[in-house]
Enzyme design. Structure first.
Site, PDB file in Angstrom:
ATOM      1  N   LYS A 156       5.532   5.753  18.250  1.00  0.00           N
ATOM      2  CA  LYS A 156       4.921   6.110  16.963  1.00  0.00           C
ATOM      3  C   LYS A 156       3.631   6.709  17.107  1.00  0.00           C
ATOM      4  CE  LYS A 156       3.613   6.317  12.615  1.00  0.00           C
ATOM      5  NZ  LYS A 156       4.053   7.280  11.665  1.00  0.00           N
TER       6      LYS A 156
ATOM      7  N   VAL B 210       0.841  -4.126   6.594  1.00  0.00           N
ATOM      8  CA  VAL B 210      -0.440  -4.111   6.336  1.00  0.00           C
ATOM      9  C   VAL B 210      -1.371  -2.991   6.939  1.00  0.00           C
ATOM     10  CG1 VAL B 210      -0.436  -6.502   5.644  1.00  0.00           C
ATOM     11  CG2 VAL B 210      -1.172  -5.737   7.852  1.00  0.00           C
TER      12      VAL B 210
ATOM     13  N   LEU C 274       7.080   8.619   7.454  1.00  0.00           N
ATOM     14  CA  LEU C 274       6.998   9.582   6.275  1.00  0.00           C
ATOM     15  C   LEU C 274       5.622  10.087   6.448  1.00  0.00           C
ATOM     16  CD1 LEU C 274       4.777   7.917   3.785  1.00  0.00           C
ATOM     17  CD2 LEU C 274       6.738   6.528   3.638  1.00  0.00           C
TER      18      LEU C 274
ATOM     19  N   GLU D  86       2.480  11.372   3.578  1.00  0.00           N
ATOM     20  CA  GLU D  86       2.250  11.356   2.407  1.00  0.00           C
ATOM     21  C   GLU D  86       2.331  12.801   1.356  1.00  0.00           C
ATOM     22  OE1 GLU D  86      -1.559   9.602   1.729  1.00  0.00           O
ATOM     23  OE2 GLU D  86      -1.175   8.035   3.127  1.00  0.00           O
TER      24      GLU D  86
ATOM     25  N   PHE E   9      -6.539  14.853   0.942  1.00  0.00           N
ATOM     26  CA  PHE E   9      -6.753  15.239   2.419  1.00  0.00           C
ATOM     27  C   PHE E   9      -5.558  16.411   2.703  1.00  0.00           C
ATOM     28  CE2 PHE E   9      -3.158  13.227   4.961  1.00  0.00           C
ATOM     29  CZ  PHE E   9      -2.770  12.582   3.853  1.00  0.00           C
TER      30      PHE E   9
ATOM     31  N   THR F 104       1.535   0.622  11.910  1.00  0.00           N
ATOM     32  CA  THR F 104       1.679   1.352  13.253  1.00  0.00           C
ATOM     33  C   THR F 104       0.495   0.550  14.142  1.00  0.00           C
ATOM     34  OG1 THR F 104       1.662   3.442  12.195  1.00  0.00           O
ATOM     35  CG2 THR F 104       0.646   3.491  14.501  1.00  0.00           C
TER      36      THR F 104
ATOM     37  N   CYS G 210      -3.968   8.354   9.164  1.00  0.00           N
ATOM     38  CA  CYS G 210      -3.214   7.855  10.002  1.00  0.00           C
ATOM     39  C   CYS G 210      -3.513   8.673  11.364  1.00  0.00           C
ATOM     40  CB  CYS G 210      -1.738   8.261  10.034  1.00  0.00           C
ATOM     41  SG  CYS G 210      -0.961   7.193   8.953  1.00  0.00           S
TER      42      CYS G 210
ATOM     43  N   GLY H 229       0.921  -1.181  -0.023  1.00  0.00           N
ATOM     44  CA  GLY H 229      -0.041   0.011   0.030  1.00  0.00           C
ATOM     45  C   GLY H 229       0.894   1.337   0.018  1.00  0.00           C
TER      46      GLY H 229
ATOM     47  N   GLY I 192       4.099   0.166   2.055  1.00  0.00           N
ATOM     48  CA  GLY I 192       4.739  -0.927   1.696  1.00  0.00           C
ATOM     49  C   GLY I 192       5.457  -0.507   0.279  1.00  0.00           C
TER      50      GLY I 192
HETATM   51  P1  NAD Z   1      -2.928   0.505   2.657  1.00  0.00           P
HETATM   52  O1  NAD Z   1      -4.301  -0.065   3.133  1.00  0.00           O
HETATM   53  O2  NAD Z   1      -2.559   1.386   1.604  1.00  0.00           O
HETATM   54  O3  NAD Z   1      -2.163  -0.822   2.291  1.00  0.00           O
HETATM   55  C1  NAD Z   1      -2.124  -1.989   2.951  1.00  0.00           C
HETATM   56  C2  NAD Z   1      -2.053  -3.270   2.243  1.00  0.00           C
HETATM   57  O4  NAD Z   1      -1.848  -4.405   3.086  1.00  0.00           O
HETATM   58  C3  NAD Z   1      -3.390  -3.549   1.208  1.00  0.00           C
HETATM   59  O5  NAD Z   1      -2.797  -3.398  -0.149  1.00  0.00           O
HETATM   60  C4  NAD Z   1      -3.813  -4.735   1.758  1.00  0.00           C
HETATM   61  O6  NAD Z   1      -4.168  -5.489   0.597  1.00  0.00           O
HETATM   62  C5  NAD Z   1      -2.548  -5.604   2.119  1.00  0.00           C
HETATM   63  N1  NAD Z   1      -2.895  -6.587   2.980  1.00  0.00           N
HETATM   64  C6  NAD Z   1      -3.758  -6.622   3.890  1.00  0.00           C
HETATM   65  N2  NAD Z   1      -3.911  -7.926   4.573  1.00  0.00           N
HETATM   66  C7  NAD Z   1      -2.894  -8.416   3.807  1.00  0.00           C
HETATM   67  C8  NAD Z   1      -2.268  -9.944   3.916  1.00  0.00           C
HETATM   68  N3  NAD Z   1      -2.893 -10.873   5.012  1.00  0.00           N
HETATM   69  N4  NAD Z   1      -1.593 -10.428   3.146  1.00  0.00           N
HETATM   70  C9  NAD Z   1      -0.972  -9.554   2.388  1.00  0.00           C
HETATM   71  N5  NAD Z   1      -1.217  -8.512   2.113  1.00  0.00           N
HETATM   72  C10 NAD Z   1      -2.267  -7.671   2.841  1.00  0.00           C
HETATM   73  O7  NAD Z   1      -2.347   1.056   4.044  1.00  0.00           O
HETATM   74  P2  NAD Z   1      -1.020   1.885   4.438  1.00  0.00           P
HETATM   75  O8  NAD Z   1      -1.540   3.451   4.380  1.00  0.00           O
HETATM   76  O9  NAD Z   1       0.012   1.424   3.648  1.00  0.00           O
HETATM   77  O10 NAD Z   1      -0.753   1.728   6.034  1.00  0.00           O
HETATM   78  C11 NAD Z   1      -0.322   0.452   6.116  1.00  0.00           C
HETATM   79  C12 NAD Z   1       0.322   0.856   7.627  1.00  0.00           C
HETATM   80  O11 NAD Z   1       1.418   1.713   7.721  1.00  0.00           O
HETATM   81  C13 NAD Z   1      -0.988   0.990   8.756  1.00  0.00           C
HETATM   82  O12 NAD Z   1      -0.761   0.355   9.992  1.00  0.00           O
HETATM   83  C14 NAD Z   1      -0.583   2.545   8.818  1.00  0.00           C
HETATM   84  O13 NAD Z   1      -1.072   2.995  10.078  1.00  0.00           O
HETATM   85  C15 NAD Z   1       0.738   2.840   8.692  1.00  0.00           C
HETATM   86  N6  NAD Z   1       1.328   4.082   8.187  1.00  0.00           N
HETATM   87  C16 NAD Z   1       0.841   4.410   6.955  1.00  0.00           C
HETATM   88  C17 NAD Z   1       1.237   5.763   6.768  1.00  0.00           C
HETATM   89  C18 NAD Z   1       0.860   6.537   5.654  1.00  0.00           C
HETATM   90  O14 NAD Z   1       0.996   7.698   5.224  1.00  0.00           O
HETATM   91  N7  NAD Z   1      -0.192   5.844   4.764  1.00  0.00           N
HETATM   92  C19 NAD Z   1       2.399   6.341   7.525  1.00  0.00           C
HETATM   93  C20 NAD Z   1       2.855   5.487   8.264  1.00  0.00           C
HETATM   94  C21 NAD Z   1       2.363   4.642   9.072  1.00  0.00           C
HETATM   95  C1  UDX Z   2       1.326  11.874   9.130  1.00  0.00           C
HETATM   96  C2  UDX Z   2       2.683  12.179   9.849  1.00  0.00           C
HETATM   97  O1  UDX Z   2       2.917  13.502   9.581  1.00  0.00           O
HETATM   98  C3  UDX Z   2       3.593  11.257   9.260  1.00  0.00           C
HETATM   99  O2  UDX Z   2       4.716  11.506  10.195  1.00  0.00           O
HETATM  100  C4  UDX Z   2       3.096   9.708   9.811  1.00  0.00           C
HETATM  101  O3  UDX Z   2       3.770   8.788   9.302  1.00  0.00           O
HETATM  102  C5  UDX Z   2       1.887   9.604   9.048  1.00  0.00           C
HETATM  103  O4  UDX Z   2       0.849  10.466   9.489  1.00  0.00           O
HETATM  104  P1  UDX Z   2       0.292  12.268   6.533  1.00  0.00           P
HETATM  105  O5  UDX Z   2      -1.154  11.995   7.356  1.00  0.00           O
HETATM  106  O6  UDX Z   2       0.637  11.830   5.546  1.00  0.00           O
HETATM  107  O7  UDX Z   2       1.468  12.272   7.742  1.00  0.00           O
HETATM  108  O8  UDX Z   2       0.294  13.984   6.377  1.00  0.00           O
HETATM  109  P2  UDX Z   2       0.760  15.456   7.562  1.00  0.00           P
HETATM  110  O9  UDX Z   2       1.636  16.165   6.416  1.00  0.00           O
HETATM  111  O10 UDX Z   2       1.056  14.974   8.589  1.00  0.00           O
HETATM  112  O11 UDX Z   2      -0.906  15.949   7.382  1.00  0.00           O
HETATM  113  C6  UDX Z   2      -1.825  15.474   8.140  1.00  0.00           C
HETATM  114  C7  UDX Z   2      -2.913  16.334   7.832  1.00  0.00           C
HETATM  115  O12 UDX Z   2      -2.589  17.633   8.874  1.00  0.00           O
HETATM  116  C8  UDX Z   2      -3.225  16.904   6.636  1.00  0.00           C
HETATM  117  O13 UDX Z   2      -4.750  16.906   6.385  1.00  0.00           O
HETATM  118  C9  UDX Z   2      -2.827  18.097   6.706  1.00  0.00           C
HETATM  119  O14 UDX Z   2      -3.577  18.999   5.566  1.00  0.00           O
HETATM  120  C10 UDX Z   2      -3.073  18.495   8.115  1.00  0.00           C
HETATM  121  N1  UDX Z   2      -2.459  19.712   8.640  1.00  0.00           N
HETATM  122  C11 UDX Z   2      -1.009  19.687   8.697  1.00  0.00           C
HETATM  123  C12 UDX Z   2      -2.896  21.073   9.015  1.00  0.00           C
HETATM  124  O15 UDX Z   2      -4.154  21.136   8.655  1.00  0.00           O
HETATM  125  N2  UDX Z   2      -1.724  22.031   9.371  1.00  0.00           N
HETATM  126  C13 UDX Z   2      -0.528  21.887   9.466  1.00  0.00           C
HETATM  127  O16 UDX Z   2       0.027  22.723   9.943  1.00  0.00           O
HETATM  128  C14 UDX Z   2       0.001  20.515   8.996  1.00  0.00           C
END
Ligand code: NAD
Ligand code: UDX
Length: 450
Positions: free
Chosen positions: A218, A89, A161, A163, A336, A131, A274, A11, A14
């Site tokens: 985290k 995941v 990181l 997004e 977002f 997380t 998140c 996702g 990953g």
């Molecule tokens: P996502 O939904 O984009 O991706 C997760 C993937 O895992 C999906 O593609 C799903 O099909 C796959 N999956 C689920 N069960 C599975 C299994 N049993 N075998 C194989 N694949 C499987 O989610 P994401 O945004 O990548 O987030 C993943 C984790 O990372 C979460 O815990 C999230 O909190 C954490 N995280 C996300 C961000 C972010 O910016 N999105 C940042 C920091 C941490």
């Molecule tokens: C967040 C954390 O920043 C990152 O470290 C963690 O790994 C995942 O969650 P993300 O959600 O991708 O990252 O974006 P981020 O830049 O943190 O923004 C989150 C939300 O807060 C967004 O909707 C953004 O618009 C909002 N935001 C951020 C504000 O409204 N004001 C700010 O000053 C900063």
């Protein structure tokens, strides 16, 4: 031990994380697996139409895919052949049963643990990238280590990181955190994991700790960031009531070296997959530990955030003569935040649904998130989706800017004005447009915290 890596979950986390690990470790094979075939096909698409939009990501995938980075649905072979298994995941908020609306839903994560146990034929280091609630690693270990013949060491390496800036954050992280058991096996496993990052991250930025500290750090880091956004948004309401300007107030607060200038931008509230999920998870953990006052404290961060979107709709009512039914409102930006196509928990979705309840005719435009917007608002009537901002705003009574895409200030606002119904309103919830210029064109303007 071989140096190869598998990551379960292709996702937002990953895919980009493993692409950068592969780029910076050309000597390691990195395989990213997922149960979702469509997603894997998109990662393998010949024209690099990847399932995740991130600036710079396609270039990294172009450089590494087929060289030492591979995407596959064959979880069994990937797990069998690699010694280091990352688990990335999804861990969404649980929506049923005990802890509903707060706790993490760990069903995807648990099935991954069972897959690893089923397919492994040798010792593995299993690294939590998702997380997770504190002490999840203990559950992971007790599932895995019931198997004879293989030894599993579970580490926590949460990802920080954001997004939209994922590639930059991965290449130049503030820190990498690796938590592990403080015994001989654990310390050896931490060193193996640190070696992956040390090929490009300075050693002093690689922080090691025990597993529980890593898991909790985290959640706490995200809660602190979310709390800053809610804090400045709470001040924004007061600015509107008093004539203060939230951007000026934020500049002054941020000039204090102890506070710092980042994450003080008032807006429509935080979205993304998140912040809300992780703060709710922290609330649940506090409640489970009997820390009810701490739970309430963190819960207010989420409540303040929800209130911000309700305030946007209330202000639209006030500025549009207390009636919205039948009017057309163009929503500029559905992601977002800028530079992502992700719409999970986007404030634009909440505002759109609240406006639809008022029988507003909505036109939604976004340069990267229109496909997700269509899916999110599938059950909502009276919504049109437009790639072209000028078409979205045609005949509209108001434009509401929900995402600070860099293209919006560059648009021809005179042209937009000429095709809107008068009085034409712009509500800039991101304070990203030049309000003085808009006013000189003839727009009525509204900002957050002004
Ligand atoms: P996502 O939904 O984009 O991706 C997760 C993937 O895992 C999906 O593609 C799903 O099909 C796959 N999956 C689920 N069960 C599975 C299994 N049993 N075998 C194989 N694949 C499987 O989610 P994401 O945004 O990548 O987030 C993943 C984790 O990372 C979460 O815990 C999230 O909190 C954490 N995280 C996300 C961000 C972010 O910016 N999105 C940042 C920091 C941490
Ligand atoms: C967040 C954390 O920043 C990152 O470290 C963690 O790994 C995942 O969650 P993300 O959600 O991708 O990252 O974006 P981020 O830049 O943190 O923004 C989150 C939300 O807060 C967004 O909707 C953004 O618009 C909002 N935001 C951020 C504000 O409204 N004001 C700010 O000053 C900063």
């Amino acid at each position: 031990m071989n140096r190869d890596i598998v990551c379960i979950g292709a996702g937002y986390i990953g895919g980009p994380t493993m692409a950068v690990i592969a780029k910076m470790n050309p000597g390691r094979k990195v395989v990213v697996v997922d149960i979702n075939k469509e997603r894997i096909d998109a990662w393998n698409s010949p024209d690099f139409e990847l399932p995740v939009y991130e600036p710079g990501l396609a270039d990294v995938v172009k450089e590494t895919r087929g060289r030492n980075l591979f995407f596959s649905t064959d979880i069994e072979s990937a797990v069998r052949e690699c010694d280091i298994v990352f688990v990335g995941v999804n861990t969404p908020t649980k929506m049923f049963g005990r802890g509903a609306g707060r706790a993490s839903d760990l069903q995807f994560w648990e099935s991954t643990a069972r897959e690893i146990k089923r397919y492994a034929k040798s010792d593995k280091i299993v690294i939590e990238k998702s997380t997770l609630p504190v002490r999840t690693a203990a559950a992971m270990e007790s599932i895995l280590n019931t198997r004879d013949g293989c030894k599993f060491t579970v580490l926590s390496n949460p990802e920080f990181l954001a997004e939209g800036t994922a590639i930059r954050d991965l290449l130049e992280p503030d820190r990498v955190l690796i938590g592990g058991p403080q015994d001989e096996d654990g310390i050896r496993a931490i060193a193996e994991a640190a070696a992956i990052y040390a090929s490009w991250v300075p050693r002093e930025k690689i922080i090691t700790s025990n597993v529980w500290s890593a898991e909790l750090a985290k959640l706490a880091a995200n809660a602190f960031l979310a709390q800053r956004v809610s804090s400045i948004n709470a001040i924004a309401g007061l600015c509107e009531a008093t004539g203060a300007d939230v951007d000026e107030v934020a500049r002054v607060i941020g000039a204090d070296g102890r506070i710092g200038p980042k994450f003080l931008k008032a807006g429509p509230g935080f979205g993304g997959s998140c912040f809300k999920k992780d703060v709710l998870n922290l609330v649940y953990l506090c409640e489970s530990a009997g820390l009810h006052t701490a739970a309430e404290y963190w819960m207010q961060v989420v409540k303040m955030n929800e209130h911000q979107q309700e305030r946007i709709v209330s202000r639209l009512f006030k500025e549009m003569f207390n009636t919205l039914a039948g009017k057309k409102i163009a929503i500029f930006g559905f992601a977002f935040k800028a530079d992502t196509g992700d719409t999970r928990e986007t404030p634009a979705g909440t505002v759109a649904r609240l406006l639809a309840e008022e029988h507003v005719r909505l036109a939604v435009t976004d340069p990267k998130a229109l496909r997700n917007a269509r899916a999110d608002l599938a059950g909502v009537g009276g919504v049109e989706f437009e790639e072209d901002e000028y078409k979205a705003a045609a005949d509209a009574d108001a434009v509401v800017v929900m995402t600070d895409w860099s293209r919006y200030p560059q648009l021809d606002w005179e042209r937009i004005y000429s095709n809107m119904r008068k009085p034409a309103l712009v509500f800039d919830t991101r304070n990203c447009l030049d309000a003085r210029k808009l006013k000189s064109i003839g727009f009525k303007t509204v900002n957050i915290g002004k």
